[in-house]
Scaffold this motif. Structure first.
Motif, PDB file in Angstrom:
ATOM      1  N   LEU A 156       0.828  -1.204   0.000  1.00 37.99           N
ATOM      2  CA  LEU A 156       0.000   0.000   0.000  1.00 37.99           C
ATOM      3  C   LEU A 156       0.865   1.257   0.000  1.00 37.99           C
ATOM      4  N   GLN A 157       1.925   1.250   0.786  1.00 36.77           N
ATOM      5  CA  GLN A 157       2.820   2.400   0.841  1.00 36.77           C
ATOM      6  C   GLN A 157       3.516   2.617  -0.507  1.00 36.77           C
ATOM      7  N   ARG A 158       3.903   1.537  -1.178  1.00 38.57           N
ATOM      8  CA  ARG A 158       4.509   1.672  -2.511  1.00 38.57           C
ATOM      9  C   ARG A 158       3.502   2.233  -3.506  1.00 38.57           C
ATOM     10  N   SER A 159       2.244   1.823  -3.348  1.00 43.21           N
ATOM     11  CA  SER A 159       1.203   2.336  -4.244  1.00 43.21           C
ATOM     12  C   SER A 159       0.998   3.832  -4.045  1.00 43.21           C
ATOM     13  N   ILE A 160       1.061   4.282  -2.788  1.00 42.93           N
ATOM     14  CA  ILE A 160       0.919   5.713  -2.500  1.00 42.93           C
ATOM     15  C   ILE A 160       2.079   6.495  -3.103  1.00 42.93           C
ATOM     16  N   ASP A 161       3.282   5.964  -2.969  1.00 48.92           N
ATOM     17  CA  ASP A 161       4.459   6.629  -3.559  1.00 48.92           C
ATOM     18  C   ASP A 161       4.335   6.700  -5.079  1.00 48.92           C
ATOM     19  N   LEU A 162       3.841   5.623  -5.690  1.00 51.80           N
ATOM     20  CA  LEU A 162       3.655   5.607  -7.144  1.00 51.80           C
ATOM     21  C   LEU A 162       2.602   6.613  -7.568  1.00 51.80           C
ATOM     22  N   MET A 163       1.528   6.716  -6.781  1.00 53.27           N
ATOM     23  CA  MET A 163       0.464   7.681  -7.087  1.00 53.27           C
ATOM     24  C   MET A 163       1.003   9.105  -7.044  1.00 53.27           C
ATOM     25  N   ALA A 164       1.860   9.392  -6.047  1.00 53.73           N
ATOM     26  CA  ALA A 164       2.454  10.725  -5.954  1.00 53.73           C
ATOM     27  C   ALA A 164       3.344  11.008  -7.162  1.00 53.73           C
ATOM     28  N   THR A 165       4.101   9.995  -7.595  1.00 51.69           N
ATOM     29  CA  THR A 165       4.985  10.159  -8.757  1.00 51.69           C
ATOM     30  C   THR A 165       4.193  10.394 -10.036  1.00 51.69           C
ATOM     31  N   LEU A 166       3.086   9.660 -10.182  1.00 56.13           N
ATOM     32  CA  LEU A 166       2.276   9.739 -11.404  1.00 56.13           C
ATOM     33  C   LEU A 166       1.141  10.758 -11.291  1.00 56.13           C
ATOM     34  N   PHE A 167       1.207  11.643 -10.320  1.00 56.03           N
ATOM     35  CA  PHE A 167       0.112  12.592 -10.111  1.00 56.03           C
ATOM     36  C   PHE A 167      -0.191  13.447 -11.345  1.00 56.03           C
ATOM     37  N   PRO A 168       0.832  13.991 -12.048  1.00 57.15           N
ATOM     38  CA  PRO A 168       0.510  14.745 -13.282  1.00 57.15           C
ATOM     39  C   PRO A 168      -0.248  13.905 -14.309  1.00 57.15           C
ATOM     40  N   THR A 169       0.138  12.641 -14.447  1.00 55.73           N
ATOM     41  CA  THR A 169      -0.557  11.745 -15.384  1.00 55.73           C
ATOM     42  C   THR A 169      -2.007  11.541 -14.954  1.00 55.73           C
ATOM     43  N   ILE A 170      -2.224  11.377 -13.655  1.00 54.05           N
ATOM     44  CA  ILE A 170      -3.572  11.180 -13.129  1.00 54.05           C
ATOM     45  C   ILE A 170      -4.433  12.403 -13.409  1.00 54.05           C
ATOM     46  N   VAL A 171      -3.864  13.600 -13.218  1.00 57.21           N
ATOM     47  CA  VAL A 171      -4.604  14.844 -13.483  1.00 57.21           C
ATOM     48  C   VAL A 171      -5.003  14.937 -14.947  1.00 57.21           C
ATOM     49  N   ILE A 172      -4.060  14.595 -15.846  1.00 54.94           N
ATOM     50  CA  ILE A 172      -4.345  14.634 -17.285  1.00 54.94           C
ATOM     51  C   ILE A 172      -5.444  13.633 -17.650  1.00 54.94           C
ATOM     52  N   LEU A 173      -5.369  12.435 -17.072  1.00 57.26           N
ATOM     53  CA  LEU A 173      -6.385  11.416 -17.346  1.00 57.26           C
ATOM     54  C   LEU A 173      -7.760  11.857 -16.852  1.00 57.26           C
ATOM     55  N   MET A 174      -7.798  12.436 -15.651  1.00 55.74           N
ATOM     56  CA  MET A 174      -9.077  12.909 -15.101  1.00 55.74           C
ATOM     57  C   MET A 174      -9.662  14.013 -15.971  1.00 55.74           C
ATOM     58  N   GLY A 175      -8.794  14.943 -16.411  1.00 57.45           N
ATOM     59  CA  GLY A 175      -9.267  16.018 -17.278  1.00 57.45           C
ATOM     60  C   GLY A 175      -9.775  15.494 -18.609  1.00 57.45           C
ATOM     61  N   THR A 176      -9.051  14.540 -19.169  1.00 54.78           N
ATOM     62  CA  THR A 176      -9.462  13.943 -20.456  1.00 54.78           C
ATOM     63  C   THR A 176     -10.802  13.234 -20.328  1.00 54.78           C
ATOM     64  N   MET A 177     -10.963  12.449 -19.264  1.00 55.68           N
ATOM     65  CA  MET A 177     -12.216  11.729 -19.067  1.00 55.68           C
ATOM     66  C   MET A 177     -13.385  12.695 -18.870  1.00 55.68           C
ATOM     67  N   SER A 178     -13.148  13.769 -18.095  1.00 52.39           N
ATOM     68  CA  SER A 178     -14.203  14.757 -17.859  1.00 52.39           C
ATOM     69  C   SER A 178     -14.633  15.423 -19.161  1.00 52.39           C
ATOM     70  N   VAL A 179     -13.651  15.838 -19.982  1.00 54.98           N
ATOM     71  CA  VAL A 179     -13.959  16.487 -21.264  1.00 54.98           C
ATOM     72  C   VAL A 179     -14.677  15.515 -22.195  1.00 54.98           C
ATOM     73  N   PHE A 180     -14.173  14.288 -22.284  1.00 60.26           N
ATOM     74  CA  PHE A 180     -14.760  13.288 -23.172  1.00 60.26           C
ATOM     75  C   PHE A 180     -16.227  13.028 -22.809  1.00 60.26           C
ATOM     76  N   LEU A 181     -16.508  12.860 -21.513  1.00 62.93           N
ATOM     77  CA  LEU A 181     -17.886  12.577 -21.086  1.00 62.93           C
ATOM     78  C   LEU A 181     -18.795  13.770 -21.332  1.00 62.93           C
ATOM     79  N   SER A 182     -18.318  14.982 -21.031  1.00 64.45           N
ATOM     80  CA  SER A 182     -19.143  16.174 -21.268  1.00 64.45           C
ATOM     81  C   SER A 182     -19.450  16.338 -22.748  1.00 64.45           C
ATOM     82  N   ASP A 183     -18.454  16.143 -23.595  1.00 66.05           N
ATOM     83  CA  ASP A 183     -18.637  16.250 -25.042  1.00 66.05           C
ATOM     84  C   ASP A 183     -19.624  15.196 -25.540  1.00 66.05           C
ATOM     85  N   THR A 184     -19.482  13.966 -25.040  1.00 60.12           N
ATOM     86  CA  THR A 184     -20.366  12.870 -25.468  1.00 60.12           C
ATOM     87  C   THR A 184     -21.805  13.118 -25.049  1.00 60.12           C
ATOM     88  N   VAL A 185     -21.992  13.531 -23.793  1.00 56.35           N
ATOM     89  CA  VAL A 185     -23.352  13.810 -23.303  1.00 56.35           C
ATOM     90  C   VAL A 185     -23.971  14.971 -24.075  1.00 56.35           C
TER      91      VAL A 185
END
Length: 305
Positions: A156-185
């Motif tokens: 679990l601790q390694r997963s948290i460290d990985l999440m912190a490292t990949l945080f910019p990627t997570i933000v980009i993915l969240m933004g992409t998913m939000s835009v894609f869903l809004s556009d589709t709806v």
């Protein structure tokens, strides 16, 4: 702005404010965040004038500012401007992925501004604080568990460290998913309203292809990461490589779905993809995406269909 356009703007502004109030109250916030850009998108397509679209966006800013909270203005900075960009893209007949990309850029850029005004911290400080709090919580739980659970806690601790490292990627993915869903709806609602979405329709899934060029970026990135081993450079490269890997996973998923679609078994294809992802076989999907980048399997599948 003509009378009819002004009336439509007032209606759409009222809808936006209603969705904002529900979002601000915490009523299905995920759903509301998808719906918030919709009134502006619908207004954009029905009016078709950039000046009127921008005036509605300014009206949304003013409306949320009346709530007396900077959080409301920041919310509109994200979802309101996102809807404005998508709407302008539809009016200007931008290519589908250009429209999505422009809106994603707005979403990603607004994120650090939101973090700063809500918490007073920059993104790095916010992530450090968040991961620190989670690690303290995990450690407190670990102290109450038998030693048999040590391996799970370490994972679990390694997963948290990985999440912190990949945080910019997570933000980009969240933004992409939000835009894609809004556009589709938005497109679905426009269809229901009898507005033809042909000029801003989605790109055919068969035409979405990353190509082999990014594989060179992956190889060079891995070499730089191995040779230099500079923390800041490694941080950037890890996120860039993670995004590229996910693009090839997406490409592999498309090939699998096209294969099953060519045999009229799309349901089985979706089930296969879900099971492969859940069972940790994403590396095989990625390899299929990379092979498709070189040998273009999808054209053969479409021809067979």
């Amino acid at each position: 702005m003509k009378i009819r356009s002004l009336t439509n703007a007032a209606v759409m502004l009222s809808m936006y404010m209603l969705l904002f109030v529900l979002y601000n109250m915490g009523v299905f916030p995920t759903i509301m965040s998808i719906l918030l850009p919709i009134p502006i998108i619908i207004y954009s397509v029905t009016v078709g004038r950039i000046r009127d679209i921008l005036l509605l966006c300014i009206g949304c800013f003013c409306g949320t500012f009346l709530f007396g909270s900077i959080y409301g203005v920041i919310t509109t900075l994200n979802y309101g401007v996102m809807g404005t960009i998508i709407g302008i893209g539809m009016v200007k007949s931008w290519p589908y992925w250009q429209r999505i990309l422009n809106a994603v850029i707005i979403s990603v850029l607004s994120f650090p501004i939101t973090i700063y005004f809500v918490s007073g911290l920059n993104v790095k400080e916010s992530v450090t604080q968040m991961t620190g709090e989670i690690e303290v919580m995990i450690q407190s739980i670990a102290n109450t568990l038998p030693s048999d659970y040590t391996a799970i806690i370490e994972e679990l601790q390694r997963s948290i460290d990985l999440m912190a490292t990949l945080f910019p990627t997570i933000v980009i993915l969240m933004g992409t998913m939000s835009v894609f869903l809004s556009d589709t709806v938005a497109i679905l609602i426009l269809k229901k309203l009898g507005i033809s979405p042909l000029k801003f329709k989605k790109q055919n899934i068969h035409n979405i292809q990353v190509g082999p060029t990014l594989i060179i970026v992956l190889v060079i990135g891995q070499l730089i990461k191995t040779v230099l081993s500079i923390p800041t450079v490694d941080y950037i490269l890890i996120n860039v490589m993670a995004i590229i890997n996910m693009l090839y996973v997406l490409q592999g998923i498309i090939v699998i779905l096209l294969y099953f679609k060519s045999r009229s078994k799309i349901g089985l294809g979706i089930l296969t993809v879900i099971l492969m992802l859940l069972l940790g076989f994403s590396i095989f999907i990625e390899m299929l995406g990379i092979m498709d980048a070189f040998f273009n399997y999808r054209d053969k599948l479409v021809l067979e269909n």
